[in-house]
Design a protein around this motif. Structure first.
Motif, PDB file in Angstrom:
ATOM      1  N   SER A 190     -27.160 -56.697 102.338  1.00  0.00           N
ATOM      2  CA  SER A 190     -26.000 -55.829 102.590  1.00  0.00           C
ATOM      3  C   SER A 190     -24.731 -56.619 102.903  1.00  0.00           C
ATOM      4  N   MET A 191     -24.869 -57.933 103.151  1.00  0.00           N
ATOM      5  CA  MET A 191     -23.693 -58.766 103.397  1.00  0.00           C
ATOM      6  C   MET A 191     -22.699 -58.670 102.240  1.00  0.00           C
ATOM      7  N   THR A 192     -23.206 -58.617 101.005  1.00  0.00           N
ATOM      8  CA  THR A 192     -22.306 -58.569  99.854  1.00  0.00           C
ATOM      9  C   THR A 192     -21.474 -57.288  99.860  1.00  0.00           C
ATOM     10  N   MET A 193     -22.116 -56.168 100.195  1.00  0.00           N
ATOM     11  CA  MET A 193     -21.387 -54.907 100.243  1.00  0.00           C
ATOM     12  C   MET A 193     -20.399 -54.895 101.409  1.00  0.00           C
ATOM     13  N   VAL A 194     -20.804 -55.414 102.557  1.00  0.00           N
ATOM     14  CA  VAL A 194     -19.930 -55.426 103.726  1.00  0.00           C
ATOM     15  C   VAL A 194     -18.693 -56.277 103.469  1.00  0.00           C
TER      16      VAL A 194
ATOM     17  N   ILE B 249     -12.433 -51.464 104.780  1.00  0.00           N
ATOM     18  CA  ILE B 249     -13.536 -50.597 105.200  1.00  0.00           C
ATOM     19  C   ILE B 249     -14.496 -51.425 106.053  1.00  0.00           C
ATOM     20  N   LEU B 250     -14.712 -51.013 107.273  1.00  0.00           N
ATOM     21  CA  LEU B 250     -15.592 -51.717 108.194  1.00  0.00           C
ATOM     22  C   LEU B 250     -16.973 -51.079 108.153  1.00  0.00           C
ATOM     23  N   LEU B 251     -17.927 -51.756 107.526  1.00  0.00           N
ATOM     24  CA  LEU B 251     -19.307 -51.273 107.456  1.00  0.00           C
ATOM     25  C   LEU B 251     -20.152 -51.957 108.522  1.00  0.00           C
ATOM     26  N   GLY B 252     -21.267 -51.332 108.877  1.00  0.00           N
ATOM     27  CA  GLY B 252     -22.163 -51.869 109.898  1.00  0.00           C
ATOM     28  C   GLY B 252     -23.210 -52.775 109.291  1.00  0.00           C
ATOM     29  N   LEU B 253     -22.976 -54.068 109.336  1.00  0.00           N
ATOM     30  CA  LEU B 253     -23.866 -55.047 108.712  1.00  0.00           C
ATOM     31  C   LEU B 253     -25.228 -55.062 109.387  1.00  0.00           C
ATOM     32  N   GLY B 254     -26.282 -54.803 108.618  1.00  0.00           N
ATOM     33  CA  GLY B 254     -27.623 -54.726 109.174  1.00  0.00           C
ATOM     34  C   GLY B 254     -28.110 -56.003 109.814  1.00  0.00           C
ATOM     35  N   ARG B 255     -27.681 -57.131 109.264  1.00  0.00           N
ATOM     36  CA  ARG B 255     -28.153 -58.430 109.758  1.00  0.00           C
ATOM     37  C   ARG B 255     -27.817 -58.631 111.236  1.00  0.00           C
ATOM     38  N   LEU B 256     -26.721 -58.048 111.698  1.00  0.00           N
ATOM     39  CA  LEU B 256     -26.318 -58.209 113.088  1.00  0.00           C
ATOM     40  C   LEU B 256     -27.337 -57.630 114.060  1.00  0.00           C
ATOM     41  N   PHE B 257     -28.121 -56.664 113.609  1.00  0.00           N
ATOM     42  CA  PHE B 257     -28.995 -55.902 114.508  1.00  0.00           C
ATOM     43  C   PHE B 257     -30.431 -56.417 114.553  1.00  0.00           C
ATOM     44  N   VAL B 258     -30.803 -57.327 113.655  1.00  0.00           N
ATOM     45  CA  VAL B 258     -32.188 -57.800 113.622  1.00  0.00           C
ATOM     46  C   VAL B 258     -32.336 -59.046 114.482  1.00  0.00           C
ATOM     47  N   VAL B 259     -33.497 -59.196 115.088  1.00  0.00           N
ATOM     48  CA  VAL B 259     -33.713 -60.266 116.053  1.00  0.00           C
ATOM     49  C   VAL B 259     -33.657 -61.642 115.417  1.00  0.00           C
ATOM     50  N   ASP B 260     -34.216 -61.787 114.217  1.00  0.00           N
ATOM     51  CA  ASP B 260     -34.294 -63.120 113.610  1.00  0.00           C
ATOM     52  C   ASP B 260     -33.051 -63.493 112.801  1.00  0.00           C
ATOM     53  N   ASP B 261     -32.031 -62.599 112.765  1.00  0.00           N
ATOM     54  CA  ASP B 261     -30.765 -62.885 112.088  1.00  0.00           C
ATOM     55  C   ASP B 261     -30.964 -63.247 110.614  1.00  0.00           C
ATOM     56  N   LYS B 262     -31.953 -62.626 109.974  1.00  0.00           N
ATOM     57  CA  LYS B 262     -32.193 -62.897 108.555  1.00  0.00           C
ATOM     58  C   LYS B 262     -31.485 -61.849 107.694  1.00  0.00           C
TER      59      LYS B 262
END
Length: 466
Positions: free
Chosen positions: A417-421, A429-442
């Motif tokens: 989702s980084m590419t879309m963000v 447009i400020l989207l909520g990047l999923g990677r920020l919310f996961v523990v392993d930052d993958k």
């Protein structure tokens, strides 16, 4: 110099201050220009000397004029407009935890922000806040001292009463500690419980700011996977029953209901089991319940099931009254609360009594509960609309809660989702990047959508074209 209208509903002082401000902004009054003396201005415009004194003093306080003794009033060399003018250039953001902590709050002026973590102004209890402010002005507030260490007693008593009625949490006001937002409550709990090297359980995906805080304290984070129906209980049981001593957790920081970013909720059976495991394996539970007022079903909390034995409970008024007021609260056993009060005083003395009095006025307003009911209904309606539009574009929804603030979604054609963000950020447009919310930052293809900021046709046009 100015054209004043005495018959206007705008006071003469405001007409003078705004008129001079406009002349300075238009460079008709250049930096260093001396203004007419107070008496000369008053005579020229047929107003009282006291009116001109008030207007000039306001302009000095606003940084537009300087008052030089025995010389008069002059336009400041550097205007406040020049100082405060924001750059038109939008620098490409760096999408990491630092960006989430700072840039998302600095850039509140993004044209579209479905990735933010607050509600729009017109969703808040604005009328109640205005009434509360007017009442605050009549209460004879003391400005010469600090507030109480634990926070305003009247607000603590009201919180205890409301939690007993709505959440079935039995606590006295001495078990309620007011904090500078729920964030300070999380920090106080973390600092009191965690030592460097301790294992700490957190929701995965979960709250980025919390993860960053815990890591800064030297904690070793282990994510407990969320599922659309709560926790991955098999994974959690396997973790807790491990024979490796170094994996024994000191605490579990969690959001059982309307969790961010997934908006999933744990079942009653899961919470009962979690409390049993906490007692069996001797760890504390820190329950972040800041979305409780958005829960139409009033589901029991860990704190209501445990009555604050092993649970530290956190709430906030940021999501329903105002994030700017920064008023949150923490409940725990009295011994723990006393220790946390000392931590609070060491880190920042007392919290703001002005803000706490205002919040107390708001939540004791007769229309407060009606506002919460209306907010829940509005969120439910918007959830359905946004969910339907995401699915129509091919997005997969993690769950469909129909309440709370968020939808956690991904598109099967997007690997990261980084590419879309990043592409969205270029369009404001400020989207909520999923990677920020996961523990392993993958990398992950998940995105968090704030439904209240997603009901905008411009967002859907961009998503459809992307």
């Amino acid at each position: 110099m100015l054209n004043l209208t005495p018959s206007s509903s705008t006071p003469l002082v405001a007409q003078i201050t705004e008129g001079i401000r406009s002349l300075i902004d238009a460079r008709s009054l250049k930096p260093g220009t001396k203004l007419p003396s107070i008496r000369a201005f008053a005579a020229t415009h047929s107003v009282s000397v006291f009116t001109v004194v008030e207007a000039y003093n306001r302009l000095v306080a606003q940084g537009l004029l300087s008052n030089q003794p025995h010389a008069g009033f002059f336009v400041n060399r550097i205007s406040t407009k020049a100082q405060d003018k924001p750059s038109d250039e939008r620098h490409p953001p760096v999408f990491d935890a630092d960006w989430y902590l700072q840039q998302i709050f600095e850039n509140r002026d993004w044209p579209l922000k479905p990735g933010c973590g607050w509600l729009p102004d017109d969703w808040m209890f604005a009328d109640g806040v205005r009434r509360g402010m007017r009442k605050l002005g009549t209460e004879g507030l003391s400005l010469s001292g600090y507030g109480e260490p634990m926070g305003l007693r009247a607000l603590r008593q009201t919180i205890a009463q409301n939690l007993a009625q709505d959440q079935l949490i039995s606590a006295c006001s001495d078990q309620v500690l007011l904090t500078h937002g729920a964030s300070q409550g999380l920090e106080l709990a973390a600092r009191s419980l965690i030592q460097p090297g301790d294992v700490v359980l957190v929701d995965d995906p979960g709250y980025p700011n919390l993860m960053r805080l815990l890591r800064s304290l030297g904690a070793r984070l282990i994510g407990v996977s969320r599922t659309p129906t709560g926790y991955d209980m098999q994974q959690l049981q396997h973790l807790l029953e491990s024979e490796v001593p170094s994996l024994r957790p000191k605490a579990f920081f969690t959001q059982p209901r309307l969790q961010s970013p997934t908006c999933s909720r744990a079942s009653l059976a899961q919470m009962h089991q979690l409390l049993k495991w906490a007692a069996q394996h001797d760890f504390m539970l820190v329950e972040n319940d800041i979305y409780a007022d958005m829960d139409a079903s009033h589901q029991p909390s860990l704190a209501s099931l445990d009555q604050l034995d092993r649970v530290i409970y956190l709430g906030s008024f940021s999501k329903t009254v105002s994030a700017n007021l920064r008023v949150g609260y923490l409940l725990a056993r009295e011994g723990i609360v006393q220790r946390l009060t000392q931590q609070k005083m060491l880190s920042g003395l007392t919290s703001s009594e002005v803000a706490e009095r205002l919040v107390h006025n708001v939540i004791t307003d007769g229309r407060w509960r009606k506002h919460l009911k209306s907010l829940r209904e509005r969120l439910a309606t918007t959830h359905e609309k946004v969910a339907a539009r995401l699915q129509a574009l091919g997005f997969e929804l993690y769950c469909e809660p129909r309440e709370g603030m968020y939808l956690w979604a991904r598109h099967p054609r997007i690997a990261d989702s980084m590419t879309m963000v990043a592409a969205a950020a270029e369009q404001g447009i400020l989207l909520g990047l999923g990677r920020l919310f996961v523990v392993d930052d993958k990398p992950t293809n998940w995105l968090r959508f704030n439904v209240a900021f997603s009901d905008d046709e411009r967002l859907w046009q961009w998503l459809a074209a992307w």
